[in-house]
Design a protein around this motif. Structure first.
Motif, PDB file in Angstrom:
ATOM      1  N   TYR A 203       0.739  -1.281   0.136  1.00 10.09           N
ATOM      2  CA  TYR A 203       0.099  -0.017   0.180  1.00 10.09           C
ATOM      3  C   TYR A 203       0.792   1.335   0.099  1.00 10.09           C
ATOM      4  O   TYR A 203       0.101   2.448   0.067  1.00 10.09           O
ATOM      5  CB  TYR A 203      -0.954  -0.008   1.213  1.00 10.09           C
ATOM      6  N   ILE A 204       2.160   1.282  -0.306  1.00  6.40           N
ATOM      7  CA  ILE A 204       3.079   2.230  -0.165  1.00  6.40           C
ATOM      8  C   ILE A 204       2.651   3.444  -0.950  1.00  6.40           C
ATOM      9  O   ILE A 204       2.851   4.595  -0.750  1.00  6.40           O
ATOM     10  CB  ILE A 204       4.529   2.043  -0.433  1.00  6.40           C
ATOM     11  N   TYR A 205       2.028   3.108  -2.206  1.00  4.65           N
ATOM     12  CA  TYR A 205       1.398   3.955  -3.135  1.00  4.65           C
ATOM     13  C   TYR A 205       0.353   5.301  -2.462  1.00  4.65           C
ATOM     14  O   TYR A 205       0.237   6.246  -3.038  1.00  4.65           O
ATOM     15  CB  TYR A 205       1.058   3.434  -4.434  1.00  4.65           C
ATOM     16  N   GLN A 206       0.005   4.659  -1.408  1.00  7.19           N
ATOM     17  CA  GLN A 206      -1.100   5.485  -0.754  1.00  7.19           C
ATOM     18  C   GLN A 206      -0.567   6.891   0.105  1.00  7.19           C
ATOM     19  O   GLN A 206      -1.354   7.585   0.325  1.00  7.19           O
ATOM     20  CB  GLN A 206      -2.028   4.652   0.050  1.00  7.19           C
ATOM     21  N   GLN A 207       0.717   6.650   0.416  1.00  8.80           N
ATOM     22  CA  GLN A 207       1.425   7.666   0.977  1.00  8.80           C
ATOM     23  C   GLN A 207       0.708   7.988   2.275  1.00  8.80           C
ATOM     24  O   GLN A 207       0.316   9.206   2.379  1.00  8.80           O
ATOM     25  CB  GLN A 207       1.829   8.905   0.179  1.00  8.80           C
ATOM     26  N   GLU A 208       0.209   7.107   3.270  1.00 11.95           N
ATOM     27  CA  GLU A 208      -0.800   7.332   4.034  1.00 11.95           C
ATOM     28  C   GLU A 208      -0.114   8.010   5.274  1.00 11.95           C
ATOM     29  O   GLU A 208       1.029   7.814   5.778  1.00 11.95           O
ATOM     30  CB  GLU A 208      -1.553   5.872   4.731  1.00 11.95           C
ATOM     31  N   GLN A 209      -1.067   9.182   5.932  1.00 11.66           N
ATOM     32  CA  GLN A 209      -0.699   9.724   6.936  1.00 11.66           C
ATOM     33  C   GLN A 209      -1.725   9.401   7.998  1.00 11.66           C
ATOM     34  O   GLN A 209      -2.855   9.141   7.607  1.00 11.66           O
ATOM     35  CB  GLN A 209      -0.915  11.371   6.881  1.00 11.66           C
ATOM     36  N   ARG A 210      -1.609   9.413   9.376  1.00 10.67           N
ATOM     37  CA  ARG A 210      -2.702   8.906  10.060  1.00 10.67           C
ATOM     38  C   ARG A 210      -2.586   9.913  11.407  1.00 10.67           C
ATOM     39  O   ARG A 210      -1.764  10.403  11.887  1.00 10.67           O
ATOM     40  CB  ARG A 210      -2.588   7.490  10.645  1.00 10.67           C
ATOM     41  N   ILE A 211      -3.805  10.096  11.923  1.00  9.62           N
ATOM     42  CA  ILE A 211      -4.129  11.069  13.178  1.00  9.62           C
ATOM     43  C   ILE A 211      -4.461   9.689  14.286  1.00  9.62           C
ATOM     44  O   ILE A 211      -5.499   9.249  13.781  1.00  9.62           O
ATOM     45  CB  ILE A 211      -5.207  11.896  13.072  1.00  9.62           C
ATOM     46  N   LEU A 212      -3.693   9.526  15.200  1.00  9.76           N
ATOM     47  CA  LEU A 212      -4.034   8.584  16.098  1.00  9.76           C
ATOM     48  C   LEU A 212      -4.562   9.038  17.514  1.00  9.76           C
ATOM     49  O   LEU A 212      -3.898  10.009  17.940  1.00  9.76           O
ATOM     50  CB  LEU A 212      -2.845   7.530  16.460  1.00  9.76           C
ATOM     51  N   CYS A 213      -5.415   8.298  18.203  1.00  7.52           N
ATOM     52  CA  CYS A 213      -5.813   8.708  19.599  1.00  7.52           C
ATOM     53  C   CYS A 213      -5.822   7.279  20.219  1.00  7.52           C
ATOM     54  O   CYS A 213      -6.656   6.393  20.004  1.00  7.52           O
ATOM     55  CB  CYS A 213      -7.144   9.304  19.485  1.00  7.52           C
ATOM     56  N   HIS A 214      -4.951   6.989  21.145  1.00  4.51           N
ATOM     57  CA  HIS A 214      -4.635   5.894  21.678  1.00  4.51           C
ATOM     58  C   HIS A 214      -4.749   5.851  23.232  1.00  4.51           C
ATOM     59  O   HIS A 214      -4.196   6.682  23.862  1.00  4.51           O
ATOM     60  CB  HIS A 214      -3.212   5.423  21.205  1.00  4.51           C
TER      61      HIS A 214
END
Length: 135
Positions: A97-108
């Motif tokens: 999935y590297i083509y998605q260049q994903e960024q995430r906002i996490l709340c853990h």
């Protein structure tokens, strides 16, 4: 919990994260393929990512005081050669999935939780930093 399967030389390994968490995923690029991948007919284009992140992170920190809240770019893992570093599952994804260049906002949560209820978060209008684009 998050599950990440990969194979070592001698066995198949399945990593499982000990807690559920909130996550919002974004792509760092605009690509037509993503509309098909996510069966979408529109998207939000964020022109000021820093300001958007500031607003969302502030709202999450207010709603969930003491939780781990951050914005991160993902680490993409080759399941055939995952390396020696620990895999932080909330911040990792299969390399296909590297083509998605994903960024995430996490709340853990600081204490593992098996179930979290759905949450609506209000950050006010975004017209100054974003727009909805429909196909």
């Amino acid at each position: 919990s998050t599950l990440f399967p990969y194979t070592t030389l001698f066995r198949s390994v399945h990593l499982r994260h000990p807690s559920n968490f909130y996550v919002q995923c974004f792509s760092g690029r605009f690509a037509p393929r993503l509309f098909d991948d996510f069966e979408a007919d529109c998207c939000v284009i964020i022109y000021d990512g820093k300001e958007f992140g500031r607003r969302v992170l502030a709202a999450l920190r207010q709603r969930f005081p003491g939780w781990f809240v951050t914005a991160v770019g993902l680490t993409y893992i080759d399941p055939d050669n995952p390396g020696d570093e620990p895999i932080l599952l909330p911040m990792a994804k299969h390399m296909k999935y590297i083509y998605q260049q994903e960024q995430r906002i996490l709340c853990h949560p600081t204490t593992p939780m098996a179930k979290l209820d759905a949450v609506n978060l209000s950050i006010g209008p975004l017209t100054d930093i974003a727009e909805i684009v429909r196909l």
